[in-house]
Design a protein around this motif. Structure first.
Motif, PDB file in Angstrom:
ATOM      1  N   ASP A 272      -9.789 -94.264  49.314  1.00  0.00           N
ATOM      2  CA  ASP A 272      -9.441 -93.187  48.391  1.00  0.00           C
ATOM      3  C   ASP A 272      -9.810 -93.616  46.973  1.00  0.00           C
ATOM      4  O   ASP A 272      -9.303 -94.631  46.484  1.00  0.00           O
ATOM      5  CB  ASP A 272      -7.932 -92.907  48.487  1.00  0.00           C
ATOM      6  CG  ASP A 272      -7.507 -91.684  47.684  1.00  0.00           C
ATOM      7  OD1 ASP A 272      -8.286 -91.231  46.823  1.00  0.00           O
ATOM      8  OD2 ASP A 272      -6.388 -91.187  47.909  1.00  0.00           O
ATOM      9  N   PRO A 273     -10.700 -92.856  46.295  1.00  0.00           N
ATOM     10  CA  PRO A 273     -11.093 -93.240  44.933  1.00  0.00           C
ATOM     11  C   PRO A 273      -9.954 -93.179  43.927  1.00  0.00           C
ATOM     12  O   PRO A 273     -10.080 -93.715  42.834  1.00  0.00           O
ATOM     13  CB  PRO A 273     -12.188 -92.230  44.583  1.00  0.00           C
ATOM     14  CG  PRO A 273     -11.946 -91.060  45.486  1.00  0.00           C
ATOM     15  CD  PRO A 273     -11.399 -91.646  46.754  1.00  0.00           C
ATOM     16  N   ARG A 274      -8.834 -92.526  44.292  1.00  0.00           N
ATOM     17  CA  ARG A 274      -7.698 -92.442  43.376  1.00  0.00           C
ATOM     18  C   ARG A 274      -6.632 -93.489  43.673  1.00  0.00           C
ATOM     19  O   ARG A 274      -5.559 -93.484  43.086  1.00  0.00           O
ATOM     20  CB  ARG A 274      -7.080 -91.046  43.442  1.00  0.00           C
ATOM     21  CG  ARG A 274      -7.997 -89.953  42.945  1.00  0.00           C
ATOM     22  CD  ARG A 274      -7.490 -88.580  43.368  1.00  0.00           C
ATOM     23  NE  ARG A 274      -7.549 -88.433  44.817  1.00  0.00           N
ATOM     24  CZ  ARG A 274      -6.973 -87.455  45.498  1.00  0.00           C
ATOM     25  NH1 ARG A 274      -6.266 -86.549  44.841  1.00  0.00           N
ATOM     26  NH2 ARG A 274      -7.094 -87.380  46.802  1.00  0.00           N
ATOM     27  N   ASN A 278      -2.712 -92.775  44.157  1.00  0.00           N
ATOM     28  CA  ASN A 278      -2.606 -91.721  45.155  1.00  0.00           C
ATOM     29  C   ASN A 278      -2.099 -92.374  46.439  1.00  0.00           C
ATOM     30  O   ASN A 278      -2.850 -93.021  47.174  1.00  0.00           O
ATOM     31  CB  ASN A 278      -3.960 -91.040  45.392  1.00  0.00           C
ATOM     32  CG  ASN A 278      -3.798 -89.688  46.047  1.00  0.00           C
ATOM     33  OD1 ASN A 278      -2.961 -88.885  45.652  1.00  0.00           O
ATOM     34  ND2 ASN A 278      -4.593 -89.411  47.066  1.00  0.00           N
ATOM     35  N   LEU A 279      -0.814 -92.246  46.670  1.00  0.00           N
ATOM     36  CA  LEU A 279      -0.153 -92.981  47.740  1.00  0.00           C
ATOM     37  C   LEU A 279      -0.727 -92.605  49.099  1.00  0.00           C
ATOM     38  O   LEU A 279      -1.129 -91.454  49.329  1.00  0.00           O
ATOM     39  CB  LEU A 279       1.347 -92.713  47.683  1.00  0.00           C
ATOM     40  CG  LEU A 279       2.001 -93.112  46.344  1.00  0.00           C
ATOM     41  CD1 LEU A 279       3.405 -92.537  46.232  1.00  0.00           C
ATOM     42  CD2 LEU A 279       2.022 -94.625  46.178  1.00  0.00           C
ATOM     43  N   ALA A 280      -0.788 -93.572  50.014  1.00  0.00           N
ATOM     44  CA  ALA A 280      -1.452 -93.370  51.299  1.00  0.00           C
ATOM     45  C   ALA A 280      -0.895 -92.176  52.084  1.00  0.00           C
ATOM     46  O   ALA A 280      -1.669 -91.389  52.642  1.00  0.00           O
ATOM     47  CB  ALA A 280      -1.369 -94.651  52.133  1.00  0.00           C
ATOM     48  N   VAL A 282       0.321 -89.470  50.917  1.00  0.00           N
ATOM     49  CA  VAL A 282      -0.139 -88.272  50.219  1.00  0.00           C
ATOM     50  C   VAL A 282      -1.600 -88.004  50.526  1.00  0.00           C
ATOM     51  O   VAL A 282      -2.006 -86.855  50.747  1.00  0.00           O
ATOM     52  CB  VAL A 282       0.091 -88.409  48.701  1.00  0.00           C
ATOM     53  CG1 VAL A 282      -0.581 -87.267  47.943  1.00  0.00           C
ATOM     54  CG2 VAL A 282       1.583 -88.455  48.399  1.00  0.00           C
ATOM     55  N   ALA A 283      -2.426 -89.058  50.563  1.00  0.00           N
ATOM     56  CA  ALA A 283      -3.847 -88.879  50.855  1.00  0.00           C
ATOM     57  C   ALA A 283      -4.044 -88.283  52.247  1.00  0.00           C
ATOM     58  O   ALA A 283      -4.858 -87.373  52.445  1.00  0.00           O
ATOM     59  CB  ALA A 283      -4.575 -90.213  50.733  1.00  0.00           C
ATOM     60  N   GLY A 284      -3.291 -88.791  53.229  1.00  0.00           N
ATOM     61  CA  GLY A 284      -3.392 -88.233  54.572  1.00  0.00           C
ATOM     62  C   GLY A 284      -2.914 -86.798  54.633  1.00  0.00           C
ATOM     63  O   GLY A 284      -3.495 -85.959  55.344  1.00  0.00           O
ATOM     64  N   LEU A 285      -1.851 -86.496  53.897  1.00  0.00           N
ATOM     65  CA  LEU A 285      -1.323 -85.133  53.869  1.00  0.00           C
ATOM     66  C   LEU A 285      -2.315 -84.171  53.229  1.00  0.00           C
ATOM     67  O   LEU A 285      -2.494 -83.045  53.716  1.00  0.00           O
ATOM     68  CB  LEU A 285       0.001 -85.122  53.106  1.00  0.00           C
ATOM     69  CG  LEU A 285       0.698 -83.781  52.932  1.00  0.00           C
ATOM     70  CD1 LEU A 285       1.005 -83.147  54.277  1.00  0.00           C
ATOM     71  CD2 LEU A 285       1.974 -83.952  52.112  1.00  0.00           C
TER      72      LEU A 285
END
Length: 330
Positions: A272-274, A278-280, A282-285
């Protein structure tokens, strides 16, 4: 011999997600740095029991820009058709994550106080909304407000006294949450602290936080560092906030828990570039939410079909020009 200059610390961010720090907003805000009543230096929270966390996020996509005209009136009424989605990830350290509460809404919004109505088409249906501001960013801001309302409603729904709810972004207005809610802000568009206190931020280690500081009358906030991209400067710095109405003691407890727990859920830079802010979970969601909103091109096609029979609040049949949004638009 020339003096050796200190090596600058450069944080590199993906430009797809906007500027890391907006120069127009770099002045410090009016804050109170005395609310916790402790010296301004890094705080390492003591050990505490881990517990259940719920990470909440939303997504949005503008699927068509609309230009509405009524017979005999040359003035154009701007609008947009869009989708918003929200959901939650419930997890704990060492436990499999569960995605819950997924919901998607589609709407059409117009500038001013007249609502545009589109008939359902091929499985697509749109709520009618209005009151977007008459300015360049008014429609986009209204879309963001609808997404935020969906997120806040979900936060209030799943809050529990034993569960820490982590809302991606600012808290805004949480009215009736039955448990602790923390806002996690990953982008720093404004410098909230004066230089002396800001030095504490850049000196934080992973798992440490700053003392609390008040932003206005409604929020208590802190900075903390996440692992993954170094431990200097602003790398990996996340800002947390809670409602000031909780009081300093409860806010301190939640800030300590966030500083202890959130490093375990930091995003991975190779995924994730953020990351890491950007919590893991949240990225999956986010990926699941965008899948649920569906293909923007199919939605645009449905809007074009529905626009042929569009009407305004007073039942006036109208002409609607439908334009495809910028593919990078939120």
């Amino acid at each position: 011999m020339d003096p050796v200059l200190p090596t600058p610390q450069v944080l590199v961010a993906d430009p797809s997600y906007g500027a890391g720090l907006d120069p127009a907003e770099s002045e410090t805000a009016a804050v109170d740095v005395t609310v916790e009543g402790v010296p301004w230096r890094p705080i390492t929270p003591g050990g505490g029991e881990g517990g259940e966390l719920a990470f909440i996020d939303g997504a949005q996509q503008i699927e068509a820009w609309l230009t509405v005209t009524t017979p005999g009136d040359p003035r154009a009424l701007p609008g947009a058709a869009f989708a918003v989605a929200a959901g939650a990830v419930i997890t704990a350290r060492g436990r499999t994550a569960d995605i819950v509460g997924l919901r998607v809404r589609r709407a059409v919004v117009t500038v001013g106080d007249r609502r545009l109505h589109l008939a359902p088409v091929g499985g697509y249906a749109w709520e009618s909304r209005c009151e977007a501001a008459q300015e360049a960013t008014g429609l986009a801001r209204r879309v963001g407000e609808v997404r935020q309302q969906l997120e806040l409603a979900l936060a209030e729904e799943i809050a529990h006294r034993d569960r820490l709810v982590v809302l991606d972004g600012r808290l805004s207005f949480i009215r009736d949450a039955a448990g602790p809610v923390v806002g996690a802000i990953k982008s720093h568009h404004r410098m909230y602290l004066p230089p002396e206190e800001a030095r504490v931020v850049v000196g934080l280690g992973v798992g440490q936080r700053t003392p609390l500081f008040a932003i206005g009358e409604d929020r208590l906030s802190w900075y903390q560092r996440l692992p993954g991209v170094g431990d200097h400067g602003w790398a990996g710095i996340l800002r947390g906030e809670v409602a000031r109405s909780l009081g300093a003691q409860e806010a301190r407890h939640l800030a300590d828990r966030a500083a202890r727990e959130l490093p375990y859920f930091a995003g991975r830079p190779h995924r994730d570039p953020r990351a890491p802010q950007n919590l893991a979970p949240v990225a999956g969601l986010e990926a699941r939410l965008r899948h649920r909103m569906g293909d923007r091109r199919l939605a645009l096609r449905a809007v074009r079909r529905a626009a042929a029979a569009a009407r305004l609040d007073d039942a006036t049949r109208v002409g609607v020009a439908v334009a495809e949004p910028d593919p990078l638009a939120a």
